[in-house]
Design a protein around this motif. Structure first.
Motif, PDB file in Angstrom:
ATOM      1  N   UNK A 178      62.082  -1.851  45.052  1.00 62.15           N
ATOM      2  CA  UNK A 178      60.828  -1.130  44.829  1.00 62.15           C
ATOM      3  C   UNK A 178      60.601  -0.849  43.352  1.00 62.15           C
ATOM      4  N   UNK A 179      61.634  -0.539  42.636  1.00 62.49           N
ATOM      5  CA  UNK A 179      61.534  -0.267  41.200  1.00 62.49           C
ATOM      6  C   UNK A 179      62.486  -1.199  40.458  1.00 62.49           C
ATOM      7  N   UNK A 180      62.040  -2.446  40.236  1.00 60.33           N
ATOM      8  CA  UNK A 180      62.943  -3.406  39.574  1.00 60.33           C
ATOM      9  C   UNK A 180      63.273  -2.962  38.148  1.00 60.33           C
ATOM     10  N   UNK A 181      64.428  -3.234  37.735  1.00 66.49           N
ATOM     11  CA  UNK A 181      64.899  -2.843  36.413  1.00 66.49           C
ATOM     12  C   UNK A 181      64.545  -3.926  35.410  1.00 66.49           C
ATOM     13  N   UNK A 182      63.784  -3.540  34.373  1.00 67.78           N
ATOM     14  CA  UNK A 182      63.398  -4.485  33.317  1.00 67.78           C
ATOM     15  C   UNK A 182      64.253  -4.200  32.089  1.00 67.78           C
ATOM     16  N   UNK A 183      64.915  -5.215  31.625  1.00 67.53           N
ATOM     17  CA  UNK A 183      65.777  -5.077  30.444  1.00 67.53           C
ATOM     18  C   UNK A 183      65.007  -5.608  29.239  1.00 67.53           C
ATOM     19  N   UNK A 184      64.664  -4.722  28.293  1.00 67.96           N
ATOM     20  CA  UNK A 184      63.927  -5.106  27.101  1.00 67.96           C
ATOM     21  C   UNK A 184      64.881  -5.547  26.010  1.00 67.96           C
ATOM     22  N   UNK A 185      64.406  -6.503  25.163  1.00 64.36           N
ATOM     23  CA  UNK A 185      65.285  -6.945  24.060  1.00 64.36           C
ATOM     24  C   UNK A 185      65.503  -5.814  23.066  1.00 64.36           C
ATOM     25  N   UNK A 186      66.623  -5.885  22.389  1.00 60.95           N
ATOM     26  CA  UNK A 186      66.962  -4.858  21.417  1.00 60.95           C
ATOM     27  C   UNK A 186      66.021  -4.911  20.225  1.00 60.95           C
ATOM     28  N   UNK A 187      65.632  -3.738  19.703  1.00 61.18           N
ATOM     29  CA  UNK A 187      64.806  -3.688  18.487  1.00 61.18           C
ATOM     30  C   UNK A 187      65.636  -4.108  17.279  1.00 61.18           C
ATOM     31  N   UNK A 188      64.994  -4.954  16.414  1.00 56.76           N
ATOM     32  CA  UNK A 188      65.711  -5.404  15.227  1.00 56.76           C
ATOM     33  C   UNK A 188      65.855  -4.251  14.247  1.00 56.76           C
ATOM     34  N   UNK A 189      66.999  -4.101  13.623  1.00 54.14           N
ATOM     35  CA  UNK A 189      67.218  -2.972  12.696  1.00 54.14           C
ATOM     36  C   UNK A 189      66.362  -3.093  11.450  1.00 54.14           C
ATOM     37  N   UNK A 190      65.984  -1.950  10.921  1.00 57.33           N
ATOM     38  CA  UNK A 190      65.196  -1.923   9.679  1.00 57.33           C
ATOM     39  C   UNK A 190      66.069  -2.330   8.496  1.00 57.33           C
ATOM     40  N   UNK A 191      65.497  -3.148   7.660  1.00 56.44           N
ATOM     41  CA  UNK A 191      66.247  -3.616   6.486  1.00 56.44           C
ATOM     42  C   UNK A 191      66.252  -2.542   5.407  1.00 56.44           C
ATOM     43  N   UNK A 192      67.312  -2.469   4.676  1.00 53.16           N
ATOM     44  CA  UNK A 192      67.408  -1.525   3.561  1.00 53.16           C
ATOM     45  C   UNK A 192      66.444  -1.929   2.450  1.00 53.16           C
ATOM     46  N   UNK A 193      66.018  -0.953   1.679  1.00 55.31           N
ATOM     47  CA  UNK A 193      65.018  -1.237   0.629  1.00 55.31           C
ATOM     48  C   UNK A 193      65.572  -2.185  -0.402  1.00 55.31           C
TER      49      UNK A 193
END
Length: 214
Positions: A178-193
């Motif tokens: 009834x409530x399928x589990x959706x696995x989202x891709x990992x967010x890419x890390x922010x690059x240092x300045x």
């Protein structure tokens, strides 16, 4: 007795068993046992024990044992009593037990069993060993009933646990469907300045120092 090969050893087993019976009767009566007590007890023990190949062993002893040993001494006495017990069992009928043929047939077929005699109804001349025997049989019957009840309850508990496990599994499967589990891709890390990457050109220019005249 059946495991012994020599007639003398088979006869020794009979003698040893008979002595145990005599000692048991003596302990229950607090007096020496008599033949009137011994033979009925021996008949009962043979019926309940049902020794393997008893008739064959008796014939083997009769044919190959020293005849003088079978006719004299305690070995001969106990062996004769065993033969009498077996003969009584073989010729057992309604008349010998003072029963009607109808009652005898019902008892032998297992359709009914003799009523248990209450302890207060025992006559004074009944052997104490017989009373103790019936008391022990009654106790064994109660223990057997308790064991059967415990086994039945254990099986019921096992079934309830299996049903509960199956129910939980089904509920979990229904919720997942009834409530399928959706696995989202990992967010890419922010690059240092100050890191070297291709997106540095999108950064604003650095601040320039300003000098103010005093």
């Amino acid at each position: 007795m059946d495991s012994k090969r020599v007639p003398r050893d088979k006869l020794a087993c009979i003698t040893q068993c008979s002595k145990h019976i005599f000692n048991a009767i003596k302990i229950t009566k607090n007096e020496p046992a008599s033949a009137d007590d011994f033979l009925p007890t021996l008949i009962y023990i043979v019926l309940k024990g049902n020794p393997p190949r008893l008739q064959s062993n008796i014939q083997y002893i009769t044919r190959f044992c020293n005849p003088s040993r079978l006719m004299t001494g305690e070995d001969g006495y106990y062996f004769t009593n065993l033969c009498c017990a077996v003969a009584f069992i073989e010729k057992l009928d309604a008349q010998s037990l003072n029963l009607s043929q109808e009652d005898f047939d019902r008892y032998m077929s297992g359709q009914t069993s003799p009523k248990k005699q209450e302890s207060e109804n025992w006559s004074s001349d009944v052997c104490l060993g017989v009373k103790q025997m019936y008391k022990n049989l009654d106790l064994l019957s109660q223990l057997n009933e308790r064991q059967e009840r415990i086994v039945s309850e254990a099986k019921k508990l096992e079934k309830d646990l299996i049903d509960w496990t199956d129910g939980i599994t089904k509920e979990v499967q229904d919720i997942v469907e009834k409530y399928p589990l959706e696995i989202k891709p990992k967010n890419q890390p922010l690059a240092a300045i100050d890191s070297e990457n291709v997106e540095n050109d999108k950064l604003p220019p650095p601040l320039q120092p300003q000098v103010y005249a005093g």
